[in-house]
Design a protein around this motif. Structure first.
Motif, PDB file in Angstrom:
ATOM      1  N   THR A   1       1.199   0.520  12.777  1.00  0.00           N
ATOM      2  CA  THR A   1       2.139   1.994  13.211  1.00  0.00           C
ATOM      3  C   THR A   1       1.560   3.117  13.437  1.00  0.00           C
ATOM      4  OG1 THR A   1       3.716   0.570  11.446  1.00  0.00           O
ATOM      5  CG2 THR A   1       4.443   2.889  12.352  1.00  0.00           C
ATOM      6  N   ARG A   2       0.375   3.446  12.566  1.00  0.00           N
ATOM      7  CA  ARG A   2      -0.601   4.390  12.747  1.00  0.00           C
ATOM      8  C   ARG A   2      -2.004   4.225  13.370  1.00  0.00           C
ATOM      9  NH1 ARG A   2       3.156   4.614   9.222  1.00  0.00           N
ATOM     10  NH2 ARG A   2       4.648   6.424   8.863  1.00  0.00           N
TER      11      ARG A   2
ATOM     12  N   GLY B   1       2.680   0.141   7.817  1.00  0.00           N
ATOM     13  CA  GLY B   1       1.723   0.437   8.475  1.00  0.00           C
ATOM     14  C   GLY B   1       0.924   2.000   8.278  1.00  0.00           C
ATOM     15  N   ALA B   2       0.732   2.212   6.980  1.00  0.00           N
ATOM     16  CA  ALA B   2       0.410   3.322   6.448  1.00  0.00           C
ATOM     17  C   ALA B   2      -1.254   3.495   5.769  1.00  0.00           C
ATOM     18  CB  ALA B   2       1.169   4.086   5.443  1.00  0.00           C
ATOM     19  N   ALA B   3      -1.623   2.122   5.646  1.00  0.00           N
ATOM     20  CA  ALA B   3      -2.863   2.318   4.920  1.00  0.00           C
ATOM     21  C   ALA B   3      -3.965   2.707   5.896  1.00  0.00           C
ATOM     22  CB  ALA B   3      -2.973   0.572   4.216  1.00  0.00           C
ATOM     23  N   ALA B   4      -5.251   2.876   5.143  1.00  0.00           N
ATOM     24  CA  ALA B   4      -6.567   3.208   5.757  1.00  0.00           C
ATOM     25  C   ALA B   4      -7.289   2.231   4.973  1.00  0.00           C
ATOM     26  CB  ALA B   4      -6.824   4.621   5.747  1.00  0.00           C
TER      27      ALA B   4
ATOM     28  N   PHE C   1       0.783  -1.456   0.072  1.00  0.00           N
ATOM     29  CA  PHE C   1       0.051  -0.066  -0.025  1.00  0.00           C
ATOM     30  C   PHE C   1       0.904   1.243   0.069  1.00  0.00           C
ATOM     31  CE2 PHE C   1      -2.570  -3.344   1.906  1.00  0.00           C
ATOM     32  CZ  PHE C   1      -3.599  -3.297   1.188  1.00  0.00           C
ATOM     33  N   ALA C   2       1.945   1.282   0.673  1.00  0.00           N
ATOM     34  CA  ALA C   2       2.939   2.311   0.684  1.00  0.00           C
ATOM     35  C   ALA C   2       4.390   1.883   0.933  1.00  0.00           C
ATOM     36  CB  ALA C   2       2.557   3.228   1.855  1.00  0.00           C
TER      37      ALA C   2
END
Lengths: 304, 304
Positions: free
Chosen positions: A211-212, A181-184, A146-147
């Protein structure tokens, strides 16, 4: 809203959670922890990585570790392998499944395994073929799906480009990872709608990092798309190599709480898993355990 | 999947985040923090609570605090009030909005405000009536809406029983709280489908706590039901009184990251909000900041 009735949780903590840990966890402690998680119902454990000790010293005991288990029926003992040499070691130790890995992002792939994506495919294809010939099932991790810490947001098609040759080579399962851990959830929803047209959803596992704080929201989006296999790491071990001190792997205890609270069966025991987490945590340098563990400690304190 | 294009984030940190803090944050620091959040785009701030200092010593400076702002147009300055005496103080200080509060759970309501739910309603009804007569808008918090530390899981109908008299008394907004951070999105989905039949969704705000890592998943479920107002606390201040050391209020920074990542506008600036969080955190005893803050610190460290 209909969610799946049953979810398979794949425990990756002993590999993904420990591989970057600054302390070397003693082999007998690793084994004890794995046994505790199996006692708590884990039926799939990625036990270690057959990567050269120079690159992953924390898992240098892979061969010894794999020989210390009394194998139990119904449990899949898996290990990560980067190449044919790793596969040979894994096969000698009698693993049930091997995992191969690459990145969706060209830059991350080159930084992580020192090969372009085009150079990586034939290496993994040979490993997949040989592993299957030896009677192992094969899972493939696609990281930075995702990122990417270097390239930013990844398009869903980019993931499919990385994945297609692996599918053709016969992998049994694809574990799609939000490595940083960036995806929404909206992008999980969008991407999965595209991915399931190429890969049967029964072959897809989602591997989220917290992560977020978005991991469980992303699990929810994937459950809504009918995905029923999720990776997680006991005690939330692992951290994030791109953000020291931040959380990494979704904690298995958090995932279990989340699923069970919604009536989704896993065959796993959350309370016993929390005890296993309390066993391993002080043996690591991890400072960011899962939230359910912190809540459980606080509830005990409040009762004193 | 269609999510709302715009979300209103209501900043409750100065009240809900600080009320249980063991250290007394100096009034000028509270004001500086609030000003920083307004500079970062916050258009609604619950600044303090007009509760007797005996019960909430951390907010004993409510009167002084409210007089220190230079009010800015377009910003709503709100305060919590428990009763008519609190309302009088709040009105003297010129708040734009007052919040009243009660619990969906009978046991929690009695332990928290020393009244049965039946005894609470007339008290709040008088406050609501008088506040509106004085030109204030009124928000009502319903806590323990999904789970109570004493009674366990709450049925959605129980919440409506608590809420109905408040709606009749003319509240402008209802903030429905998962006070102990126990809810998972499937129950948010189920409950909201029932609640929006009684309360226009434009009048509903959701107030999630991240004690077990489920807050953003719950936000996602509420977004899917068309809810567009969410409470959050800068820096994730607040903790959980029922589980010391565990997370409490959803961190505003985590919510902003989550919403912006999905293309949802808030009018707020995440980077400036992170700076405001770094300002207030060392002035509190809070040990569980939001995850985006930890990730942001880690990313900075990784770049050094």
């Amino acid at each position: 809203m209909t969610l799946p009735a049953h979810v398979t949780v794949k425990e990756v903590g002993p590999r993904d959670g420990l591989q970057n840990d600054a302390s070397f966890v003693e082999t007998e402690d690793k084994v004890a922890w794995i046994e505790q998680m199996i006692d708590a119902g884990a039926a799939y454990i990625e036990c270690t990585s057959f990567v050269h000790p120079k690159w992953v010293p924390a898992l240098k005991d892979h061969q010894e570790l794999m020989q210390m288990f009394k194998r139990r029926p119904g449990v899949t003992y898996a290990a990560l392998v980067p190449n044919m040499k790793g596969l040979e070691g894994a096969l000698r130790s009698g693993v049930d499944e091997v995992s191969v890995f690459m990145s969706a992002s060209e830059t991350h792939n080159q930084k992580n395994i020192n090969k372009t994506i085009a150079e990586t495919h034939p290496v993994l294809e040979e490993v997949i073929r040989e592993a299957k010939a030896a009677g192992c099932s094969v899972r493939a991790y696609i990281s930075t799906a995702f990122a990417c810490p270097y390239e930013g947001t990844m398009a869903p098609e980019t993931v499919l480009k990385a994945v297609d040759p692996l599918l053709e080579a016969g992998i049994n399962e694809l574990s799609i990872g939000d490595t940083i851990g960036a995806a929404a959830p909206l992008e999980v929803d969008t991407a999965l709608k595209q991915w399931v047209q190429h890969v049967p959803k029964e072959q897809i596992a989602m591997h989220f990092h917290d992560t977020r704080g978005t991991a469980l929201a992303n699990v929810y989006a994937a459950l809504q798309q009918g995905v029923t296999t999720f990776d997680a790491a006991g005690a939330g071990l692992g951290g994030c190599p791109y953000a020291p001190g931040a959380g990494g792997n979704l904690a298995t205890e958090d995932l279990l709480y989340f699923l069970h609270r919604q009536g989704i069966e896993t065959g796993m025991d959350e309370a016993a898993y929390l005890e296993a987490a309390e066993f391993i945590l002080p043996r690591t340098t991890n400072a960011a355990p899962g939230k359910v563990l912190l809540a459980s400690r606080g509830e005990k304190e409040a009762k004193l």
